[in-house]
Motif scaffolding. Sequence first.
Motif, PDB file in Angstrom:
ATOM      1  N   GLU A 139       0.830  -1.201   0.000  1.00 28.28           N
ATOM      2  CA  GLU A 139       0.000   0.000   0.000  1.00 28.28           C
ATOM      3  C   GLU A 139       0.869   1.258   0.000  1.00 28.28           C
ATOM      4  O   GLU A 139       0.599   2.219  -0.725  1.00 28.28           O
ATOM      5  CB  GLU A 139      -0.916  -0.007   1.217  1.00 28.28           C
ATOM      6  CG  GLU A 139      -1.942  -1.140   1.227  1.00 28.28           C
ATOM      7  CD  GLU A 139      -2.709  -1.203   2.535  1.00 28.28           C
ATOM      8  OE1 GLU A 139      -2.525  -0.289   3.372  1.00 28.28           O
ATOM      9  OE2 GLU A 139      -3.483  -2.164   2.733  1.00 28.28           O
ATOM     10  N   ARG A 140       1.900   1.248   0.808  1.00 30.16           N
ATOM     11  CA  ARG A 140       2.751   2.418   0.993  1.00 30.16           C
ATOM     12  C   ARG A 140       3.469   2.812  -0.293  1.00 30.16           C
ATOM     13  O   ARG A 140       3.600   3.996  -0.609  1.00 30.16           O
ATOM     14  CB  ARG A 140       3.769   2.125   2.090  1.00 30.16           C
ATOM     15  CG  ARG A 140       4.724   3.265   2.405  1.00 30.16           C
ATOM     16  CD  ARG A 140       5.647   2.873   3.548  1.00 30.16           C
ATOM     17  NE  ARG A 140       6.610   3.912   3.834  1.00 30.16           N
ATOM     18  CZ  ARG A 140       6.389   4.984   4.565  1.00 30.16           C
ATOM     19  NH1 ARG A 140       5.194   5.187   5.076  1.00 30.16           N
ATOM     20  NH2 ARG A 140       7.331   5.882   4.780  1.00 30.16           N
ATOM     21  N   TYR A 141       3.906   1.808  -1.049  1.00 31.24           N
ATOM     22  CA  TYR A 141       4.706   2.079  -2.247  1.00 31.24           C
ATOM     23  C   TYR A 141       3.956   1.761  -3.551  1.00 31.24           C
ATOM     24  O   TYR A 141       4.588   1.584  -4.591  1.00 31.24           O
ATOM     25  CB  TYR A 141       6.009   1.283  -2.184  1.00 31.24           C
ATOM     26  CG  TYR A 141       6.916   1.732  -1.068  1.00 31.24           C
ATOM     27  CD1 TYR A 141       7.554   2.972  -1.123  1.00 31.24           C
ATOM     28  CD2 TYR A 141       7.108   0.932   0.049  1.00 31.24           C
ATOM     29  CE1 TYR A 141       8.372   3.394  -0.093  1.00 31.24           C
ATOM     30  CE2 TYR A 141       7.936   1.352   1.084  1.00 31.24           C
ATOM     31  CZ  TYR A 141       8.564   2.580   1.006  1.00 31.24           C
ATOM     32  OH  TYR A 141       9.367   2.989   2.033  1.00 31.24           O
ATOM     33  N   ASP A 142       2.627   1.690  -3.466  1.00 32.11           N
ATOM     34  CA  ASP A 142       1.812   1.444  -4.657  1.00 32.11           C
ATOM     35  C   ASP A 142       2.232   0.148  -5.352  1.00 32.11           C
ATOM     36  O   ASP A 142       2.417   0.101  -6.570  1.00 32.11           O
ATOM     37  CB  ASP A 142       1.914   2.626  -5.633  1.00 32.11           C
ATOM     38  CG  ASP A 142       0.831   2.585  -6.705  1.00 32.11           C
ATOM     39  OD1 ASP A 142      -0.212   1.954  -6.461  1.00 32.11           O
ATOM     40  OD2 ASP A 142       1.047   3.175  -7.790  1.00 32.11           O
ATOM     41  N   ARG A 143       2.364  -0.897  -4.563  1.00 32.02           N
ATOM     42  CA  ARG A 143       2.714  -2.220  -5.082  1.00 32.02           C
ATOM     43  C   ARG A 143       1.727  -3.260  -4.535  1.00 32.02           C
ATOM     44  O   ARG A 143       2.110  -4.373  -4.177  1.00 32.02           O
ATOM     45  CB  ARG A 143       4.138  -2.609  -4.672  1.00 32.02           C
ATOM     46  CG  ARG A 143       5.246  -1.776  -5.296  1.00 32.02           C
ATOM     47  CD  ARG A 143       5.340  -2.012  -6.804  1.00 32.02           C
ATOM     48  NE  ARG A 143       6.568  -1.484  -7.371  1.00 32.02           N
ATOM     49  CZ  ARG A 143       6.773  -0.225  -7.710  1.00 32.02           C
ATOM     50  NH1 ARG A 143       5.793   0.661  -7.507  1.00 32.02           N
ATOM     51  NH2 ARG A 143       7.912   0.173  -8.239  1.00 32.02           N
ATOM     52  N   GLN A 144       0.446  -2.887  -4.507  1.00 32.65           N
ATOM     53  CA  GLN A 144      -0.557  -3.791  -3.946  1.00 32.65           C
ATOM     54  C   GLN A 144      -0.638  -5.108  -4.702  1.00 32.65           C
ATOM     55  O   GLN A 144      -0.777  -6.179  -4.102  1.00 32.65           O
ATOM     56  CB  GLN A 144      -1.937  -3.126  -3.923  1.00 32.65           C
ATOM     57  CG  GLN A 144      -2.078  -1.995  -2.929  1.00 32.65           C
ATOM     58  CD  GLN A 144      -1.837  -0.632  -3.569  1.00 32.65           C
ATOM     59  OE1 GLN A 144      -1.079  -0.522  -4.545  1.00 32.65           O
ATOM     60  NE2 GLN A 144      -2.469   0.403  -3.046  1.00 32.65           N
ATOM     61  N   GLN A 145      -0.555  -5.030  -6.020  1.00 32.06           N
ATOM     62  CA  GLN A 145      -0.671  -6.253  -6.827  1.00 32.06           C
ATOM     63  C   GLN A 145       0.482  -7.209  -6.520  1.00 32.06           C
ATOM     64  O   GLN A 145       0.280  -8.419  -6.336  1.00 32.06           O
ATOM     65  CB  GLN A 145      -0.678  -5.913  -8.320  1.00 32.06           C
ATOM     66  CG  GLN A 145      -0.885  -7.124  -9.220  1.00 32.06           C
ATOM     67  CD  GLN A 145      -0.980  -6.731 -10.689  1.00 32.06           C
ATOM     68  OE1 GLN A 145      -0.849  -5.568 -11.049  1.00 32.06           O
ATOM     69  NE2 GLN A 145      -1.212  -7.711 -11.536  1.00 32.06           N
ATOM     70  N   GLN A 146       1.695  -6.678  -6.456  1.00 37.81           N
ATOM     71  CA  GLN A 146       2.855  -7.519  -6.165  1.00 37.81           C
ATOM     72  C   GLN A 146       2.774  -8.076  -4.740  1.00 37.81           C
ATOM     73  O   GLN A 146       3.116  -9.245  -4.502  1.00 37.81           O
ATOM     74  CB  GLN A 146       4.147  -6.716  -6.336  1.00 37.81           C
ATOM     75  CG  GLN A 146       4.449  -6.306  -7.771  1.00 37.81           C
ATOM     76  CD  GLN A 146       3.821  -4.965  -8.156  1.00 37.81           C
ATOM     77  OE1 GLN A 146       2.818  -4.548  -7.560  1.00 37.81           O
ATOM     78  NE2 GLN A 146       4.401  -4.295  -9.134  1.00 37.81           N
ATOM     79  N   ALA A 147       2.318  -7.237  -3.803  1.00 40.85           N
ATOM     80  CA  ALA A 147       2.199  -7.692  -2.415  1.00 40.85           C
ATOM     81  C   ALA A 147       1.151  -8.790  -2.291  1.00 40.85           C
ATOM     82  O   ALA A 147       1.360  -9.801  -1.609  1.00 40.85           O
ATOM     83  CB  ALA A 147       1.839  -6.516  -1.506  1.00 40.85           C
ATOM     84  N   ASP A 148       0.021  -8.622  -2.960  1.00 38.24           N
ATOM     85  CA  ASP A 148      -1.035  -9.633  -2.927  1.00 38.24           C
ATOM     86  C   ASP A 148      -0.531 -10.950  -3.509  1.00 38.24           C
ATOM     87  O   ASP A 148      -0.833 -12.029  -2.986  1.00 38.24           O
ATOM     88  CB  ASP A 148      -2.262  -9.158  -3.701  1.00 38.24           C
ATOM     89  CG  ASP A 148      -3.024  -8.056  -2.983  1.00 38.24           C
ATOM     90  OD1 ASP A 148      -2.784  -7.869  -1.772  1.00 38.24           O
ATOM     91  OD2 ASP A 148      -3.845  -7.383  -3.627  1.00 38.24           O
TER      92      ASP A 148
END
Length: 293
Positions: A139-148
């Motif tokens: 969320e913090r670095y706009d990487r929600q897809q990669q984090a998910d």
Amino acid sequence: MYVLAIMTVVIIAGCSSEPEAKTTVADSDEVNNPAKSEQRIIAGTVVIAEILDKLELDAIAVPESEKQLASRFDGLPTIGNAMTPDMETVKSMDPTDFLSVSTLEYDLEDSFKQLDIPTNFLNFQSIDSMIQEIQLLGERYDRQQQADRLVTDLQKRIEAAEVVAANRKGPNVLILLGIPGSYLVATENSYAGDLVKRAGGTNVMEGQEPEYLSSNTEYLHNSNPDIILRLSHGMPEEVVEMFDEEFKTNDIWKHFDAVKNGKVYDLEESLFGTTASLQVPEALSELMKIFYR
């Protein structure tokens, strides 16, 4: 029977159990929304560097390590040891965020505050807390897809191990954490304790609140563990030698059934650290081989 080891906080890099990352500087748009500005992230530990790679995030510096990091970090300057980073080097790089772990917060927080370096201490003291931190980084670095994607893969592999363990009768387990010169007993609230529980084992220190306790061999003998796991925190070869000497010279160990039955195992530090890592599935697999062989 037990008292919390006096030096645990110092020896285990200032262990902290705070559930959320903390920032050591005043709020600003750049700190709260780093995706909107130039990202100058320093990975304070190897585990964080590995997570940043999975999130497709670059860094401007990484810690010194014998472990081979992802190619995206090739040629980057290093900040020294993760436990004692070179603060002048860190400051000179003008990071927008220095990411470390909560177990180092006690030792590092004051130095970062004094130098006004934006710092977040991430809680990796259990598998669930690490997964939560990965999602927050997304969320913090706009990487929600990669984090998910990363979290889904981890949870799938962890749950597969837990399903297998649920159908087995697990052993009673004593976990010893060795540090050069002494050792502590890990409870179920430690990362190693979390792994043992998920692999189907029962920690003989079940119900104890602190992560680590000082040792009382007579009490431990009465707990009658089926298996003894020995972990090292720093200088693994020296710690194994220390354990071997302790088990050889302290007469009480020979009365443990686990020792009599050859059920004492030294675990690799690369898989079994003091904080969670992306190697959780591999660590669970190794434990299950030990528990159910």
